[in-house]
Design an enzyme around this catalytic site. Structure first.
Site, mmCIF file in Angstrom:
data_model
loop_
_atom_site.group_PDB
_atom_site.id
_atom_site.type_symbol
_atom_site.label_atom_id
_atom_site.label_comp_id
_atom_site.label_asym_id
_atom_site.label_seq_id
_atom_site.Cartn_x
_atom_site.Cartn_y
_atom_site.Cartn_z
ATOM 1 C CB ALA A 8 0.479 4.665 -0.556
ATOM 2 C CE1 TYR A 19 1.734 8.732 -26.949
ATOM 3 C CE2 TYR A 19 -0.115 10.285 -26.930
ATOM 4 C CZ TYR A 19 1.141 10.074 -26.673
ATOM 5 O OH TYR A 19 1.760 11.287 -26.226
ATOM 6 C CG HIS A 33 15.932 8.066 2.967
ATOM 7 N ND1 HIS A 33 15.125 9.398 2.250
ATOM 8 C CD2 HIS A 33 15.196 7.009 2.679
ATOM 9 C CE1 HIS A 33 13.953 8.894 1.746
ATOM 10 N NE2 HIS A 33 13.828 7.522 1.965
ATOM 11 C CG PHE A 73 6.343 8.807 2.196
ATOM 12 C CD1 PHE A 73 6.670 8.056 3.351
ATOM 13 C CD2 PHE A 73 6.400 8.649 0.751
ATOM 14 C CE1 PHE A 73 7.981 7.055 2.787
ATOM 15 C CE2 PHE A 73 7.744 7.778 0.722
ATOM 16 C CZ PHE A 73 8.198 7.075 1.540
ATOM 17 C CG ASP A 74 10.375 10.017 1.967
ATOM 18 O OD1 ASP A 74 9.369 9.553 1.825
ATOM 19 O OD2 ASP A 74 11.671 9.833 1.788
ATOM 20 C CG ASP A 126 -0.224 9.629 0.272
ATOM 21 O OD1 ASP A 126 -0.569 8.615 -0.346
ATOM 22 O OD2 ASP A 126 1.107 10.047 0.530
ATOM 23 C CE LYS A 183 4.430 2.841 -1.218
ATOM 24 N NZ LYS A 183 4.673 3.848 -2.258
HETATM 25 N N1 F0G Z 1 2.758 7.992 -0.223
HETATM 26 C C1 F0G Z 1 3.018 7.245 0.837
HETATM 27 C C2 F0G Z 1 2.030 7.142 2.032
HETATM 28 C C3 F0G Z 1 4.360 6.436 0.400
HETATM 29 O O1 F0G Z 1 4.543 5.541 1.463
HETATM 30 C C4 F0G Z 1 4.836 6.490 -0.553
HETATM 31 C C5 F0G Z 1 5.966 5.527 -0.939
HETATM 32 C C6 F0G Z 1 4.460 7.492 -1.715
HETATM 33 C C7 F0G Z 1 3.573 8.585 -1.268
HETATM 34 C C8 F0G Z 1 5.163 7.678 -3.155
HETATM 35 O O2 F0G Z 1 4.940 6.727 -3.827
HETATM 36 O O3 F0G Z 1 6.934 5.190 -3.983
HETATM 37 O O4 F0G Z 1 5.086 5.288 -5.802
HETATM 38 O O5 F0G Z 1 6.397 7.367 -5.644
HETATM 39 N N2 F0G Z 1 6.348 4.812 -0.259
HETATM 40 C C9 F0G Z 1 7.467 3.894 -0.431
HETATM 41 C C10 F0G Z 1 7.916 3.273 1.046
HETATM 42 C C11 F0G Z 1 8.619 4.453 -1.214
HETATM 43 O O6 F0G Z 1 8.803 2.715 0.959
HETATM 44 O O7 F0G Z 1 7.149 3.515 1.892
HETATM 45 P P1 F0G Z 1 5.893 6.207 -4.920
#
Ligand code: F0G
Length: 460
Positions: free
Chosen positions: A216, A72, A449, A124-125, A214, A257
């Site tokens: 990813a 833990y 979406h 990102f969204d 960010d 990613k």
């Molecule tokens: N930032 C970026 C640039 C992303 O592309 C994503 C997720 C996230 C943050 C959020 O990360 O999914 O681990 O919570 N992108 C996915 C996509 C969902 O399909 O592009 P997450």
């Protein structure tokens, strides 16, 4: 003849996929309310919905899973992960989270407040969602050229430094930090140059702000710096990563990613005060500090994944597939965001279906047609994903309307890529026969979406 030495792995385990008929697919997509997220994966032949958590782990990652420490507190696997992150980024403080948006939730809970303006390239969204959820705004300062899909620029993910500086002056104390998304997913998986990141750092220093990456797809961003930016050809991906992260104060990471794992994320920073502030939120939202939402074995696999995916060969194998897809689409005349980025090809739906009005969501219409054609699942990165303006509640039609076809890491062969291209060609050749789009019959207030329900426009 030149030998195409692009591969850096071979296949040890396979998963069957199933073909379907057009009739079956027409029934399934109707039952899914014309929303590709609502399909069952068994109804999909080649899944290009996302490159997030859909990659294949290596034998070394699977081996690391067996050594995972599930304690833990103070788990060995956490320290392995922390070491890997320090090696690549130089950051001392690490908080694991269950995925990228959880990292955003934890860090932004500490840093973003009502009335704030977060500046950067395109967020990102989920990032935008976490900012708007806190009644703050995300200001997109990406270069205008990113919107022109046919313009070939090496770093279309860049921020416009003039716009950024104007924003810093205009919003002053209301800017909690600058956020740079590397690569810029929303703009088409397009990279950000080192020069641009340096420019952002200079502005941040001038106005006393901190910078978050960010991250990813940070490794893909480093690959493009190495292959496209002057002065980096002889540097290793790891050296480039160190140089990039030296320009940031912290990062949020979706490890699904470029971490090469199926689930996971983290926050990392060089600042103790950010770490202390985030600590207060990770425990109630995610879990204790040394696991924060991840299994020990998953942290162990991620530690290996981060090191593996910052090797040039691994990235080269991947990006070669994107280039192959792009070259086939060039042959067939299908328009996409040029040049192709790191994780996906973004088809320019407004150019393919100019006859479909924006109100009938051309990219979503095209994504549905591609699914019906060959069972290929893409994803709309366009007017539906853009959500409504939080104040006026109007649809945001200002950006691009893309169908994104992601290529998962180490999952599909070049022949799958050829199937995707052939299906796109068939839809493209029949584009004039597509004369109605889709209409929304139900939508969520934020991030609509994922769950939106649609019907053919003009139909019931
Ligand atoms: N930032 C970026 C640039 C992303 O592309 C994503 C997720 C996230 C943050 C959020 O990360 O999914 O681990 O919570 N992108 C996915 C996509 C969902 O399909 O592009 P997450």
């Amino acid at each position: 003849m030149e030998i195409p030495f692009a591969e850096s792995w071979k296949i040890k385990m396979v998963e069957p996929i199933r073909k379907s008929t057009r009739e079956e697919r027409e029934k399934w997509i109707k039952e899914a309310d014309y929303n590709l997220f609502c399909l069952k994966s068994d109804q999909v032949y080649i899944d290009c919905l996302t490159d997030s958590g859909t990659g294949a782990m290596s034998d070394r990652q699977w081996a690391a899973m067996m050594t995972g420490d599930e304690s833990y507190a103070g788990a060995r696997s956490f320290f392995e992960l922390k070491d890997a992150i320090k090696t690549i980024t130089g950051f001392d403080y690490v908080i694991p989270t269950h995925q990228g948006r959880a990292a955003e939730n934890v860090l932004f809970s500490a840093l973003v407040h009502e009335g704030d303006f977060v500046l950067g390239n395109s967020t990102f969204d989920t990032t935008k969602g976490h900012i708007e959820f806190r009644k703050a705004s995300a200001v997109d300062c990406t270069i205008d050229d990113a919107k022109d899909t046919q313009k070939e620029l090496p770093f279309k993910g860049n921020v416009d430094l003039v716009k950024l500086e104007k924003g810093l002056i205009k919003y002053g104390d209301k800017v909690p930090f600058i956020i740079m998304t590397i690569t810029n997913n929303t703009a088409g998986g397009e990279p950000v140059s080192m020069e641009n990141l340096k420019g952002v750092r200079e502005l941040a220093n001038k106005y006393g702000k901190r910078v978050i990456f960010d991250s990813a797809r940070f490794a893909e961003n480093a690959y493009f710096i190495k292959t496209r930016e002057a002065g980096y050809a002889d540097k290793s991906i790891k050296e480039i990563c160190k140089e990039m992260f030296a320009l940031a104060d912290g990062m949020t990471m979706s490890a699904k990613k470029d971490g090469l794992v199926n689930m996971g994320g983290f926050i990392a920073t060089r600042w103790e005060d950010w770490y202390e502030a985030a600590k207060a939120f990770v425990i109630p939202f995610e879990g204790y500090l040394t696991y924060g939402g991840m299994n020990g074995r998953d942290m162990a696999a991620l530690a290996v994944g981060l090191i593996e995916n910052t090797e040039f060969e691994n990235l080269h194998t991947r990006i070669h597939q994107l280039k192959l897809l792009a070259s086939l689409l060039d042959e067939y005349g299908v328009p996409y965001q040029r040049p192709v980025g790191g994780h996906a090809i973004f088809i320019d739906a407004l150019k393919v279906l100019p006859q479909i009005p924006k109100e009938e969501f051309p990219a979503q219409t095209l994504a549905v047609e591609l699914y019906k054609e060959a069972g290929i699942r893409g994803c709309e990165i366009g007017f539906i994903l853009a959500d409504r303006d939080p104040v006026t509640r109007e649809n945001r039609f200002g950006g691009n309307d893309f169908v994104r076809l992601c290529i998962p890491r180490r999952v599909y062969t070049d022949n799958h890529i050829r199937v995707i291209a052939a299906a796109l060609k068939n839809v493209y050749d029949k584009r004039d026969e597509i004369n109605r789009g889709v209409k929304i019959v139900w939508e969520a207030e934020l991030m609509r979406h994922f769950t939106v329900k649609l019907r053919p426009a003009g139909g019931k």
